[in-house]
Design a protein around this motif. Structure first.
Motif, mmCIF file in Angstrom:
data_model
loop_
_atom_site.group_PDB
_atom_site.id
_atom_site.type_symbol
_atom_site.label_atom_id
_atom_site.label_comp_id
_atom_site.label_asym_id
_atom_site.label_seq_id
_atom_site.Cartn_x
_atom_site.Cartn_y
_atom_site.Cartn_z
ATOM 1 N N MET A 1 0.906 -1.256 -0.101
ATOM 2 C CA MET A 1 0.080 -0.018 -0.042
ATOM 3 C C MET A 1 1.036 1.133 0.062
ATOM 4 S SD MET A 1 -3.120 1.243 2.680
ATOM 5 C CE MET A 1 -3.699 -0.400 2.565
ATOM 6 N N SER A 2 0.509 2.124 -0.839
ATOM 7 C CA SER A 2 1.226 3.504 -0.789
ATOM 8 C C SER A 2 0.983 4.470 0.213
ATOM 9 C CB SER A 2 1.030 4.133 -2.378
ATOM 10 O OG SER A 2 -0.225 4.547 -2.435
ATOM 11 N N ALA A 3 1.789 5.467 0.312
ATOM 12 C CA ALA A 3 1.680 6.316 1.504
ATOM 13 C C ALA A 3 0.371 7.190 1.298
ATOM 14 C CB ALA A 3 2.676 7.490 1.549
ATOM 15 N N ALA A 4 0.127 7.700 0.053
ATOM 16 C CA ALA A 4 -1.334 8.369 -0.462
ATOM 17 C C ALA A 4 -2.380 7.327 -0.180
ATOM 18 C CB ALA A 4 -1.352 8.467 -1.837
ATOM 19 N N ALA A 5 -2.358 5.971 -0.299
ATOM 20 C CA ALA A 5 -3.572 5.082 -0.063
ATOM 21 C C ALA A 5 -3.704 5.215 1.533
ATOM 22 C CB ALA A 5 -3.141 3.756 -0.574
ATOM 23 N N VAL A 6 -2.655 5.159 2.314
ATOM 24 C CA VAL A 6 -2.639 4.909 3.845
ATOM 25 C C VAL A 6 -3.328 6.315 4.222
ATOM 26 C CG1 VAL A 6 -1.710 5.125 6.098
ATOM 27 C CG2 VAL A 6 -0.488 3.699 4.238
ATOM 28 N N LEU A 7 -2.922 7.521 3.565
ATOM 29 C CA LEU A 7 -3.593 9.008 4.027
ATOM 30 C C LEU A 7 -5.070 8.870 3.652
ATOM 31 C CD1 LEU A 7 -0.741 11.344 3.144
ATOM 32 C CD2 LEU A 7 -1.165 10.118 5.065
ATOM 33 N N GLY A 8 -5.509 8.344 2.468
ATOM 34 C CA GLY A 8 -6.825 8.305 2.162
ATOM 35 C C GLY A 8 -7.726 7.112 2.954
ATOM 36 N N TRP A 9 -7.109 6.258 3.534
ATOM 37 C CA TRP A 9 -8.202 5.301 4.300
ATOM 38 C C TRP A 9 -8.002 5.945 5.861
ATOM 39 C CZ3 TRP A 9 -11.061 1.966 2.994
ATOM 40 C CH2 TRP A 9 -10.903 1.229 1.729
ATOM 41 N N LEU A 10 -7.108 6.752 6.020
ATOM 42 C CA LEU A 10 -7.129 7.394 7.378
ATOM 43 C C LEU A 10 -8.420 8.349 7.253
ATOM 44 C CD1 LEU A 10 -3.567 7.759 8.570
ATOM 45 C CD2 LEU A 10 -5.354 6.228 9.611
ATOM 46 N N VAL A 11 -8.350 9.371 6.374
ATOM 47 C CA VAL A 11 -9.345 10.099 6.268
ATOM 48 C C VAL A 11 -10.720 9.568 6.229
ATOM 49 C CG1 VAL A 11 -10.408 12.191 4.787
ATOM 50 C CG2 VAL A 11 -7.964 11.761 5.196
ATOM 51 N N LEU A 12 -10.742 8.494 5.693
ATOM 52 C CA LEU A 12 -12.284 7.781 5.326
ATOM 53 C C LEU A 12 -12.404 7.057 6.763
ATOM 54 C CD1 LEU A 12 -14.390 6.795 3.557
ATOM 55 C CD2 LEU A 12 -13.124 4.697 3.017
ATOM 56 N N ALA A 13 -11.581 6.694 7.408
ATOM 57 C CA ALA A 13 -11.759 6.068 8.793
ATOM 58 C C ALA A 13 -12.202 7.252 9.851
ATOM 59 C CB ALA A 13 -10.509 5.619 9.368
ATOM 60 N N PRO A 91 2.083 0.895 8.237
ATOM 61 C CA PRO A 91 2.937 1.737 7.704
ATOM 62 C C PRO A 91 4.270 1.456 7.973
ATOM 63 C CG PRO A 91 2.026 2.607 10.033
ATOM 64 C CD PRO A 91 1.396 1.259 9.654
ATOM 65 N N GLY A 92 4.541 0.536 8.655
ATOM 66 C CA GLY A 92 5.942 0.229 8.500
ATOM 67 C C GLY A 92 6.550 -0.537 7.164
ATOM 68 N N SER A 93 5.527 -0.924 6.168
ATOM 69 C CA SER A 93 5.972 -1.758 5.224
ATOM 70 C C SER A 93 6.327 -0.254 4.061
ATOM 71 C CB SER A 93 4.824 -2.487 4.623
ATOM 72 O OG SER A 93 3.533 -1.793 4.567
ATOM 73 N N LEU A 94 5.941 0.897 4.398
ATOM 74 C CA LEU A 94 6.217 1.853 3.546
ATOM 75 C C LEU A 94 7.818 2.498 3.428
ATOM 76 C CD1 LEU A 94 3.333 4.372 4.233
ATOM 77 C CD2 LEU A 94 3.328 2.920 2.482
ATOM 78 N N PRO A 95 8.229 2.793 2.477
ATOM 79 C CA PRO A 95 9.394 3.514 2.611
ATOM 80 C C PRO A 95 9.841 4.433 3.295
ATOM 81 C CG PRO A 95 8.578 3.606 0.418
ATOM 82 C CD PRO A 95 7.525 3.220 1.258
ATOM 83 N N GLN A 96 10.863 4.855 4.021
ATOM 84 C CA GLN A 96 11.132 5.752 5.133
ATOM 85 C C GLN A 96 10.437 7.237 5.037
ATOM 86 O OE1 GLN A 96 15.330 6.226 6.102
ATOM 87 N NE2 GLN A 96 14.775 7.443 8.041
ATOM 88 N N ALA A 97 10.523 7.707 3.858
ATOM 89 C CA ALA A 97 9.872 8.894 3.585
ATOM 90 C C ALA A 97 8.473 8.832 3.901
ATOM 91 C CB ALA A 97 10.366 9.736 2.207
ATOM 92 N N GLY A 98 7.892 7.816 3.116
ATOM 93 C CA GLY A 98 6.275 7.591 3.380
ATOM 94 C C GLY A 98 5.888 7.223 4.579
#
Length: 475
Positions: A1-13, A91-98
């Motif tokens: 999952m990308s950083a953008a996807a994580v952010l989107g699901w957080l907003v939806l949550a 989120p641990g599976s994301l790159p460091q910047a993500g």
């Protein structure tokens, strides 16, 4: 999952609790969260549909306490929801910047979702404290219809109008007693909200008291005292409260009879029964105006004030701060009491027009704090739930006014029967009982001026009833 996807699901949550858990595979937890959320929304809808007087109920202590506690619990729950939603999205599976971006966003979102609940809790708790400080909570029950033992569906117990005495008090740390320099009775139709604001001058002389009362026995020929050493008088209408408070012996030793005596005296003068009073400290009123950000007024001509005429409210249309608005309303320099009464009416009308819900909400804590220092009243706490919706009706209803000033009446030798007759007619007209357009006030008639007969014009000119802001705003 990308950083953008994580952010989107957080907003939806944040908007639909459980969404992020479903996405992460926590199906049971996600469904429970969504179910609880849906049940909560349905419960709120059920409360709204089952409560005829929601705004009134929201003034009750139990509701205010429950809402405050509920807002705190929900704020904590939503904060925990965002944190846990972030964790289950791995989120641990994301790159460091993500990870840095997603973690920062999750922290900000967790704080952001708490803010509305914090504001609700603060506003409601402030409201509760202000209400309990202002209104009498002496165990007085709600009104009961005559002959009944249960709470009537009609909270006014059969009354068609509620009459509240609005007093502008000139109390000061350096002055003994309360001098009531502004006296208005708001008589409100409980069904339509149509209101008549009846103003009596402070310098009304030979005031009569209701027969059989201690003041009537003490002053059988009217309120009359010897002139003051300086030539002034302490037996005007604005001295009744102060005099009654200063002479408990008239009432068998009972203290603090001023409010009751003034209510009864003004009610007798107008032919009304005054239900309650609200005393407004005039300088506290200035703080209220400042709390809403000032009030826009049209000052018709320069208003001078101050012991040495050093103050000036310049003519023109602009937003005035509290002190200037109060001097505009109160100054008698190069003027008189009757002009001042009109200016006071203009300030009240401007406040009613300009204190919109958005302004009240954004400045709520300041307004509540100013109001707590501003008002003294004998309105029972249980009646507040019924007065709040009535006040909202008044804001959108027809408000007219009468000012008993010369030449309508003589303040030295008033025609008491005329005062009662005019008041009765104004109330009857406000309730919609006028038979023809010819007897309506200019503001309530839509007929073109060219079609009015001379007799109609003369009748209108003699009608003392005005809209609240009539005569205001003309340079």
């Amino acid at each position: 999952m990308s950083a953008a996807a994580v952010l989107g699901w957080l907003v939806l949550a944040a908007l639909a609790p459980g969404a992020a858990h479903l996405r992460a595979g926590w199906r049971k937890t996600g469904l429970i969260l969504l179910g609880c959320y849906a049940a909560g929304l349905l419960a709120l809808l059920a409360v709204r549909l089952s409560t005829d007087n929601l705004l009134g109920d929201l003034t009750q202590d139990s509701w205010l306490t429950g809402i405050t506690a509920g807002a705190v619990v929900l704020g904590v729950a939503w904060f925990a929801l965002i944190v846990h939603s972030f964790v289950v999205l791995r989120p641990g599976s994301l790159p460091q910047a993500g990870q840095v971006l997603a973690g920062t966003f999750a922290g900000l979102l967790a704080v952001l979702v708490v803010l509305p609940f914090g504001m609700v809790s603060s506003y409601v708790w402030t409201s509760r404290n202000a209400i309990n400080d202002i209104f009498v909570n002496d165990g007085t029950p709600e009104p009961q219809a005559e002959g009944t033992t249960t709470r009537p569906e009609d909270p006014w117990a059969g009354r068609t109008r509620v009459n509240i005495l609005l007093i502008g008090g000139d109390a000061d740390d350096n002055r003994i007693g309360v001098r009531t320099d502004s006296m208005n009775v708001a008589t409100v139709d409980v069904k339509s909200g149509n209101t008549v604001l009846v103003s009596l001058p402070r310098n009304l002389e030979n005031v009569r008291f209701r027969p059989g009362t201690p003041m009537a026995q003490h002053f059988p020929n009217g309120f009359r005292l010897p002139p003051d050493p300086g030539g002034g008088r302490s037996d005007l209408l604005n001295s009744v409260w102060e005099y009654a408070d200063a002479h408990p012996e008239i009432f068998g030793g009972k203290q603090h009879q001023g409010p009751k005596v003034l209510m009864d005296t003004i009610g007798y003068t107008l032919g009304l029964k005054v239900d309650w009073y609200a005393l407004v400290n005039m300088w506290g009123f200035a703080r209220l105006i400042d709390a809403i950000g000032g009030v826009t007024l049209t000052v018709e001509q320069d208003v001078v004030f101050g012991r040495y005429n050093e103050g000036l409210v310049k003519a023109g249309t602009r937003k005035l701060k509290g002190a200037d608005a109060m001097w505009y309303a109160r100054s008698r320099t190069f003027s008189d009491d009757f002009t001042r009464m009109r200016r006071q009416r203009c300030v009240i009308g401007a406040l009613l027009d300009q204190a919109d819900p958005a302004t009240v909400l954004t400045r709520f804590n300041r307004i509540a704090g100013a109001t707590k220092e501003l008002i003294r009243t004998d309105i029972p706490r249980p009646m507040l739930k019924h007065l709040v919706p009535l006040a909202l009706q008044v804001k959108n209803a027809r408000v007219t006014s009468i000012q008993f000033v010369p030449p309508l009446i003589s303040t030295v030798s008033p025609d008491w029967a005329k005062i009662r007759s005019i008041t009765e007619k104004a109330i009857r007209d406000s309730a919609g009982d006028r038979p023809t357009a010819a007897t309506a006030s200019p503001e309530s008639s839509s007929a073109p001026k060219s079609t009015r007969s001379p007799s109609s014009k003369k009748q209108k000119e003699s009608d003392p009833t005005k809209t609240l802001t009539e005569g205001c705003g003309s340079l």
